[in-house]
Design a protein around this motif. Structure first.
Motif, mmCIF file in Angstrom:
data_model
loop_
_atom_site.group_PDB
_atom_site.id
_atom_site.type_symbol
_atom_site.label_atom_id
_atom_site.label_comp_id
_atom_site.label_asym_id
_atom_site.label_seq_id
_atom_site.Cartn_x
_atom_site.Cartn_y
_atom_site.Cartn_z
ATOM 1 N N GLU A 80 0.848 -1.198 0.000
ATOM 2 C CA GLU A 80 0.000 0.000 0.000
ATOM 3 C C GLU A 80 0.881 1.244 0.000
ATOM 4 O OE1 GLU A 80 -3.785 -1.847 2.465
ATOM 5 O OE2 GLU A 80 -2.355 -0.566 3.491
ATOM 6 N N THR A 81 0.441 2.257 -0.713
ATOM 7 C CA THR A 81 1.176 3.526 -0.710
ATOM 8 C C THR A 81 0.228 4.632 -0.259
ATOM 9 O OG1 THR A 81 0.595 3.922 -3.013
ATOM 10 C CG2 THR A 81 2.696 2.837 -2.607
ATOM 11 N N CYS A 82 0.794 5.703 0.273
ATOM 12 C CA CYS A 82 -0.069 6.836 0.619
ATOM 13 C C CYS A 82 -0.623 7.432 -0.677
ATOM 14 C CB CYS A 82 0.706 7.880 1.425
ATOM 15 S SG CYS A 82 1.975 8.757 0.483
ATOM 16 N N ASN A 95 9.064 9.315 -5.043
ATOM 17 C CA ASN A 95 8.170 8.590 -5.936
ATOM 18 C C ASN A 95 7.887 7.196 -5.362
ATOM 19 O OD1 ASN A 95 7.007 7.122 -7.960
ATOM 20 N ND2 ASN A 95 8.501 7.674 -9.530
ATOM 21 N N THR A 96 6.686 7.011 -4.840
ATOM 22 C CA THR A 96 6.389 5.732 -4.186
ATOM 23 C C THR A 96 6.272 4.581 -5.186
ATOM 24 O OG1 THR A 96 4.078 6.425 -4.190
ATOM 25 C CG2 THR A 96 5.267 6.641 -2.120
ATOM 26 N N TRP A 97 5.988 4.913 -6.462
ATOM 27 C CA TRP A 97 5.835 3.837 -7.453
ATOM 28 C C TRP A 97 7.151 3.113 -7.692
ATOM 29 C CZ3 TRP A 97 1.508 1.687 -8.267
ATOM 30 C CH2 TRP A 97 0.343 2.425 -8.079
ATOM 31 N N GLU A 98 8.244 3.866 -7.649
ATOM 32 C CA GLU A 98 9.554 3.254 -7.849
ATOM 33 C C GLU A 98 9.844 2.265 -6.710
ATOM 34 O OE1 GLU A 98 12.260 6.330 -9.213
ATOM 35 O OE2 GLU A 98 13.844 5.180 -8.211
ATOM 36 N N ILE A 99 9.498 2.670 -5.498
ATOM 37 C CA ILE A 99 9.707 1.798 -4.335
ATOM 38 C C ILE A 99 8.851 0.545 -4.485
ATOM 39 C CG2 ILE A 99 9.452 1.626 -1.822
ATOM 40 C CD1 ILE A 99 9.863 4.681 -1.718
ATOM 41 N N ARG A 100 7.611 0.784 -4.857
ATOM 42 C CA ARG A 100 6.674 -0.329 -5.020
ATOM 43 C C ARG A 100 7.163 -1.320 -6.081
ATOM 44 N NH1 ARG A 100 0.732 -0.132 -4.521
ATOM 45 N NH2 ARG A 100 0.080 -2.118 -5.315
ATOM 46 N N THR A 102 10.172 -1.858 -7.130
ATOM 47 C CA THR A 102 11.367 -2.587 -6.676
ATOM 48 C C THR A 102 10.956 -3.755 -5.777
ATOM 49 O OG1 THR A 102 12.643 -0.556 -6.768
ATOM 50 C CG2 THR A 102 13.579 -2.334 -5.462
ATOM 51 N N ILE A 103 10.000 -3.498 -4.890
ATOM 52 C CA ILE A 103 9.545 -4.564 -3.983
ATOM 53 C C ILE A 103 8.829 -5.660 -4.780
ATOM 54 C CG2 ILE A 103 8.029 -5.096 -2.028
ATOM 55 C CD1 ILE A 103 8.611 -2.237 -1.016
ATOM 56 N N GLU A 104 8.023 -5.252 -5.746
ATOM 57 C CA GLU A 104 7.301 -6.248 -6.556
ATOM 58 C C GLU A 104 8.267 -7.127 -7.344
ATOM 59 O OE1 GLU A 104 3.024 -3.979 -7.222
ATOM 60 O OE2 GLU A 104 4.580 -3.789 -8.729
ATOM 61 N N ARG A 105 9.313 -6.514 -7.890
ATOM 62 C CA ARG A 105 10.309 -7.294 -8.658
ATOM 63 C C ARG A 105 11.010 -8.297 -7.751
ATOM 64 N NH1 ARG A 105 11.492 -2.573 -11.499
ATOM 65 N NH2 ARG A 105 13.216 -2.093 -10.109
ATOM 66 N N TRP A 106 11.377 -7.833 -6.541
ATOM 67 C CA TRP A 106 12.038 -8.734 -5.586
ATOM 68 C C TRP A 106 11.090 -9.888 -5.208
ATOM 69 C CZ3 TRP A 106 9.742 -8.822 -0.643
ATOM 70 C CH2 TRP A 106 10.322 -9.732 0.238
ATOM 71 N N ALA A 107 9.825 -9.550 -4.956
ATOM 72 C CA ALA A 107 8.857 -10.572 -4.537
ATOM 73 C C ALA A 107 8.701 -11.636 -5.621
ATOM 74 C CB ALA A 107 7.509 -9.924 -4.229
ATOM 75 N N GLN A 108 8.703 -11.180 -6.858
ATOM 76 C CA GLN A 108 8.571 -12.126 -7.966
ATOM 77 C C GLN A 108 9.824 -13.008 -8.053
ATOM 78 O OE1 GLN A 108 7.758 -10.188 -11.643
ATOM 79 N NE2 GLN A 108 6.659 -11.939 -12.443
ATOM 80 N N HIS A 109 10.968 -12.376 -7.939
ATOM 81 C CA HIS A 109 12.233 -13.110 -8.051
ATOM 82 C C HIS A 109 12.368 -14.159 -6.947
ATOM 83 C CE1 HIS A 109 16.577 -13.755 -7.404
ATOM 84 N NE2 HIS A 109 16.626 -13.719 -8.725
#
Ligand code: SF4
Ligand code: SF4
Ligand code: SF4
Length: 283
Positions: A80-82, A95-100, A102-109
Motif C-alpha cells: 500500500e502507498t499513501c 516517488n512511491t511507485w519506484e519503491i513499489r 522494486t519490492i514487486e520485482r524482488w517478490a517475484q524473483h
C-alpha cells in the motif's frame, strides 16, 4: 431508481465484489439530489467520491483484502502507498511507485507470494494471513506504516546555513516535532526528535535551511488485531535498493523459520535480536 444505459454499462466495470455497494452509494447520491435516474455524468461524479472513500485503492488492492481460496497464484503480498498522487499532496518527498516496483520485482524473483501462501494451512486466505508493506512518501505516514509488517517512510534531514540564520525562531514554531530550539541566536536541531519533513525549510524567511537527499526509514513488526503494536524503527537507508537487503532478510527469515500461524509482528518480536536484522545506516 432508473439507470441510463451508459451508466449501467460503466457500473459493470466496477469489481464485482464492490459493485453492489457502488450501486447503492450512487443511488443514494442521486436521491440526495432529488433525481430519479442515474446519468453517466452523475455516475462518474459519485464513483469518484466512492473511490476517495475507499482511500483510492485499486481494484487489485481491494481484491487482496477479500477472503480468497488458498491455491497457487493467490496474492499474499499487499503493498500500500499513501495517496499523494490522488490528493496532489504538497508534502511528497519521493516517488512511491519506484519503491513499489522494486519490492514487486524482488517478490517475484524470490517467489514470495507462493512461499507465504504455503505457510497457511486453512483453505481460505484471510486479510491477516497476508503480508502488508506500507509506503508513505513523507513522515506524516498516511498509509499507516506503523501498523504494517514492513513500513517505509521517506524523510529528509534539515541542514542549516549558520551564516544566514538570524535566530528568529520562526522554524521553532513551524516544527511539528519540537525538534528545534534557538541557542546563541542560532537554530539548533535535535536529530533524535526530527522526523525529517519540509516544514522548517518552508517556514524560514532567510532561506537558511536546506534539505538532504531523501532517505527511507524502515519499520518492522507493526500490527492491529487483538494485541496491536507499533512497528519498531529498524534503520535509515539511502534508497529502496539499499533497504531491500534488510527487507529480504527479514521476510525470508519469517517464511523459513516461523510457525504456520505466527504473524510477522510476533516473529519479529521474538527473533529480531537473534537474527541480527537491525542495522543503522546514514541516509
Ligand atoms: S504520507 Fe505525506 S506525502 Fe503521503 S499523502 Fe500523507 S502527507 Fe502526503
Ligand atoms: S527560521 Fe531560519 S533564520 Fe529563523 S531561526 Fe530558523 S533557521 Fe534561523
Ligand atoms: S525537518 Fe521537520 S521535523 Fe525536522 S526539524 Fe525541520 S520541521 Fe522539525
Amino acid at each position: 431508481m432508473r439507470w441510463d444505459k451508459d451508466a449501467e454499462k460503466e457500473l459493470k466495470k466496477v469489481p464485482f465484489f464492490v459493485r453492489g455497494l457502488a450501486r447503492k452509494k450512487v443511488e443514494e447520491h442521486a436521491r440526495s439530489l432529488g433525481l430519479e435516474e442515474v446519468s453517466m455524468e452523475l455516475f462518474m461524479e459519485a464513483e469518484n467520491s466512492f473511490k476517495a472513500v475507499m482511500a483510492g485503492k485499486s481494484s487489485d488492492e481491494l481484491m487482496a483484502m477479500m477472503p480468497q481460496p488458498n491455491k497457487p497464484g493467490t496474492s499474499m503480498l499487499i503493498i500500500e502507498t499513501c495517496q499523494h498522487e490522488m490528493s496532489r499532496c504538497p508534502y511528497v518527498l519521493t516517488n512511491t511507485w519506484e519503491i513499489r516496483e522494486t519490492i514487486e520485482r524482488w517478490a517475484q524473483h524470490d517467489d514470495i507470494n507462493e512461499r507465504l501462501r504455503r505457510r497457511v494451512e486453512s483453505d481460505i486466505i484471510l486479510y491477516h494471513n497476508k503480508f502488508r508493506v506500507s509506503i508513505s512518501a513523507c513522515p506524516d505516514g498516511c498509509s499507516r506504516p506503523q501498523i504494517a509488517d514492513i513500513g517505509i517512510i521517506a524523510f529528509v534531514r534539515p541542514r542549516l546555513n549558520m551564516d544566514t540564520c538570524t535566530g528568529c525562531g520562526i522554524c521553532v514554531d513551524a516544527c511539528p516535532d519540537n525538534a528545534i530550539h534557538v541557542e546563541n541566536n542560532i537554530a539548533c536541531f535535535d536529530r533524535q526528535r526530527c522526523q525529517g519533513c519540509i516544514s522548517c525549510r518552508d517556514a524560514c524567511p532567510m532561506g537558511s535551511i536546506s534539505l538532504s537527499d531523501v532517505g527511507l526509514r524502515v519499520l518492522a513488526g507493526g500490527k492491529l488485531g487483538r494485541h496491536p503494536r507499533f512497528a519498531d524503527t529498524v534503520g535509515e537507508f539511502k534508497d529502496i535498493k539499499d533497504a531491500m537487503e534488510f527487507i529480504s532478510k527479514a521476510v525470508n527469515a519469517y517464511i523459513e523459520e516461523s510457525s504456520t500461524s505466527e504473524r510477522f509482528a510476533d516473529f519479529w518480536v521474538r527473533s529480531r535480536a537473534g537474527l541480527n536484522l537491525a542495522q543503522q545506516q546514514e541516509a
